[in-house]
Design a protein around this motif. Structure first.
Motif, short mmCIF file in Angstrom:
data_model
loop_
_atom_site.label_atom_id
_atom_site.label_comp_id
_atom_site.label_asym_id
_atom_site.label_seq_id
_atom_site.Cartn_x
_atom_site.Cartn_y
_atom_site.Cartn_z
N GLN A 5 0.82 -1.20 0.00
CA GLN A 5 0.00 0.00 0.00
C GLN A 5 0.87 1.27 0.00
O GLN A 5 0.42 2.34 -0.33
N LEU A 8 3.39 0.61 -3.95
CA LEU A 8 2.80 0.39 -5.27
C LEU A 8 2.46 1.72 -5.97
O LEU A 8 1.92 2.62 -5.36
N MET A 10 1.75 3.31 -10.31
CA MET A 10 1.89 3.18 -11.75
C MET A 10 3.13 3.98 -12.15
O MET A 10 3.58 4.85 -11.39
N TYR A 19 2.45 5.60 -17.11
CA TYR A 19 1.03 5.20 -17.14
C TYR A 19 0.25 6.20 -18.02
O TYR A 19 -0.63 5.82 -18.79
N GLN A 26 -7.86 1.81 -20.44
CA GLN A 26 -8.58 2.30 -19.26
C GLN A 26 -9.44 3.52 -19.63
O GLN A 26 -10.54 3.69 -19.09
N MET A 30 -13.55 4.02 -19.30
CA MET A 30 -14.24 5.16 -18.66
C MET A 30 -15.28 5.77 -19.60
O MET A 30 -16.37 6.15 -19.18
N GLY A 59 -8.50 5.51 -6.80
CA GLY A 59 -7.55 4.84 -7.69
C GLY A 59 -7.45 5.60 -9.00
O GLY A 59 -7.56 5.04 -10.07
N CYS A 60 -7.22 6.91 -8.90
CA CYS A 60 -7.28 7.80 -10.08
C CYS A 60 -6.02 7.69 -10.94
O CYS A 60 -6.03 8.03 -12.11
N SER A 61 -4.91 7.25 -10.35
CA SER A 61 -3.62 7.18 -11.02
C SER A 61 -3.17 8.57 -11.51
O SER A 61 -3.57 9.59 -10.92
N ASP A 97 -5.44 8.04 -4.63
CA ASP A 97 -4.64 6.89 -5.04
C ASP A 97 -3.67 6.60 -3.90
O ASP A 97 -3.66 7.31 -2.88
N ASN A 101 1.61 7.39 -5.68
CA ASN A 101 1.08 7.85 -6.97
C ASN A 101 1.70 9.20 -7.38
O ASN A 101 2.03 10.02 -6.53
N GLY A 135 -3.84 7.69 -0.05
CA GLY A 135 -4.15 6.65 0.95
C GLY A 135 -4.83 5.47 0.29
O GLY A 135 -5.24 5.55 -0.87
N THR A 136 -4.97 4.39 1.03
CA THR A 136 -5.60 3.21 0.46
C THR A 136 -7.12 3.27 0.62
O THR A 136 -7.63 3.66 1.67
N TYR A 138 -8.86 0.89 1.07
CA TYR A 138 -9.28 -0.14 2.03
C TYR A 138 -9.23 0.39 3.46
O TYR A 138 -9.27 -0.37 4.42
N PHE A 154 -11.26 0.56 -12.96
CA PHE A 154 -10.07 -0.24 -13.25
C PHE A 154 -9.09 -0.31 -12.08
O PHE A 154 -7.88 -0.41 -12.27
C1 LIG Z 1 -4.90 0.60 -13.62
S1 LIG Z 1 -4.88 2.03 -12.62
C2 LIG Z 1 -6.43 2.78 -13.05
C3 LIG Z 1 -6.34 4.27 -12.92
C4 LIG Z 1 -7.49 5.09 -13.45
N1 LIG Z 1 -8.66 4.92 -12.65
C5 LIG Z 1 -7.78 4.79 -14.90
O1 LIG Z 1 -8.90 4.34 -15.20
O2 LIG Z 1 -6.89 5.01 -15.73
C6 LIG Z 1 -5.24 1.40 -10.98
C7 LIG Z 1 -4.92 2.42 -9.91
O3 LIG Z 1 -5.43 1.94 -8.66
C8 LIG Z 1 -4.51 2.31 -7.67
N2 LIG Z 1 -4.73 1.49 -6.47
C9 LIG Z 1 -4.48 0.16 -6.30
N3 LIG Z 1 -4.80 -0.22 -5.06
C10 LIG Z 1 -5.25 0.89 -4.41
C11 LIG Z 1 -5.71 1.14 -3.09
N4 LIG Z 1 -5.77 0.17 -2.18
N5 LIG Z 1 -6.12 2.40 -2.76
C12 LIG Z 1 -6.06 3.41 -3.69
N6 LIG Z 1 -5.63 3.22 -4.96
C13 LIG Z 1 -5.22 1.98 -5.32
C14 LIG Z 1 -3.15 2.08 -8.32
O4 LIG Z 1 -2.14 2.76 -7.66
C15 LIG Z 1 -3.43 2.59 -9.72
O5 LIG Z 1 -3.08 3.93 -9.87
#
Ligand SMILES: C[S@@+](CC[C@H](N)C(=O)[O-])C[C@H]1O[C@@H](n2cnc3c(N)ncnc32)[C@H](O)[C@@H]1O
Length: 260
Positions: A5, A8, A10, A19, A26, A30, A59-61, A97, A101, A135-136, A138, A154
């Motif tokens: 957490q 990790l 992208m 990314y 992705q 959307m 999880g906006c990346s 994210d 990130n 932050g996560t 979760y 995604f």
């Molecule tokens: C494949 S990318 C998708 C990004 C964006 N939503 C898109 O559609 O392009 C997945 C993203 O989820 C984030 N991610 C994974 N686990 C996460 C967590 N527990 N909390 C927040 N973000 C998380 C990753 O860091 C990554 O940036």
């Protein structure tokens, strides 16, 4: 907190391997899900009086997709406001994210993004506040009853951790040849994580609020063959050449689950 957490992320920046430059699929996802986002927002916008519309993208990346939801939501609300003869609300977006990130790239792209919004919307455009929430997802990210709409695209196939005590000498993630116990362990971890995710969001979203989650899944009849399978094979080949690393590959599992 699980190390994953924290570390990790992208690929940052705007280079060839970033990314930002490798997220066309992705982006398509959307765009395809936009009508569902629209339906959810129009429904809640007609039942809840909103002066400041608060939206979280979990999880906006980084790269263009990170601001895609912002554009989509503003367009949808703008159109609904005209139809309902309402003054458009002020917007507050929370881009979430993990801690690693590349939020800085998003910040750097904001002046141009906001300028083009102003150009497109002209005098109708009220302030739009864009915040980062590292932050996560979760864990709790927002105060109680503070969001009108939650979106995640995604991202939820990333688990909070790989299932514990797995032994699989061939692959770093689930494949169709993985033993049933491994399938079960991943499914249970996904169910546990998803339940936590929904419970946390239920505390953060206002009554009558909306949520659209788009998940990376798989067809039950399909072989689970992704880029990760290829990476797993390559890692195994490398291990055969450098025997000292066998322990690491045997105990390394991706925390990704594609549900079907
Ligand atoms: C494949 S990318 C998708 C990004 C964006 N939503 C898109 O559609 O392009 C997945 C993203 O989820 C984030 N991610 C994974 N686990 C996460 C967590 N527990 N909390 C927040 N973000 C998380 C990753 O860091 C990554 O940036």
């Amino acid at each position: 907190m699980d190390r994953q957490q924290v570390v990790l992320h992208m690929n940052p920046g705007m280079g060839d391997n970033s990314y930002a430059n490798n997220s066309i699929i992705q982006n398509k996802v959307m765009r395809k899900a936009k009508p569902i986002v629209e339906e959810s927002i129009v429904r809640l916008y007609t039942i809840i009086p909103i002066r400041c519309f608060k939206v979280a993208d979990l999880g906006c990346s980084s790269g263009p997709n990170a601001l895609q939801l912002v554009s989509n939501v503003i367009d949808i609300v703008d159109c609904s406001s005209s139809n309902l003869n309402l003054k458009p609300p002020v917007f507050q977006f929370f881009l979430n994210d993990l801690f690693g990130n590349d939020f800085n790239s998003i910040f750097k792209s904001l002046p141009q993004f906001l300028e083009s919004l102003e150009e497109n919307k002209g005098h109708k455009f009220d302030p739009c506040f864009i915040n980062a929430t590292p932050g996560t997802f979760y864990r709790r990210l927002f105060p109680n009853d503070s969001l009108h709409f939650v979106h995640s695209s995604f991202s939820l196939h990333w688990l909070s951790q790989a299932p514990k005590e797995l032994v699989n000498k061939k692959n770093i993630h689930l494949t169709s040849t993985s033993p049933p116990a491994m399938h079960r362990a991943y499914r249970e971890q996904f169910q546990k994580d998803f339940k936590v995710f929904l419970k946390l969001r239920s505390q953060e979203v206002v009554g009558g609020g909306g949520m659209v989650l788009t998940l990376f899944g798989r067809d039950k009849t399909c072989d689970i063959r992704t880029a990760w399978t290829i990476i797993g094979t390559i890692l195994n080949d490398m291990v055969l050449e450098v025997h000292t690393q066998v322990y690491y590959i045997n105990s390394f599992f991706l925390c990704i689950f594609l549900f079907c």
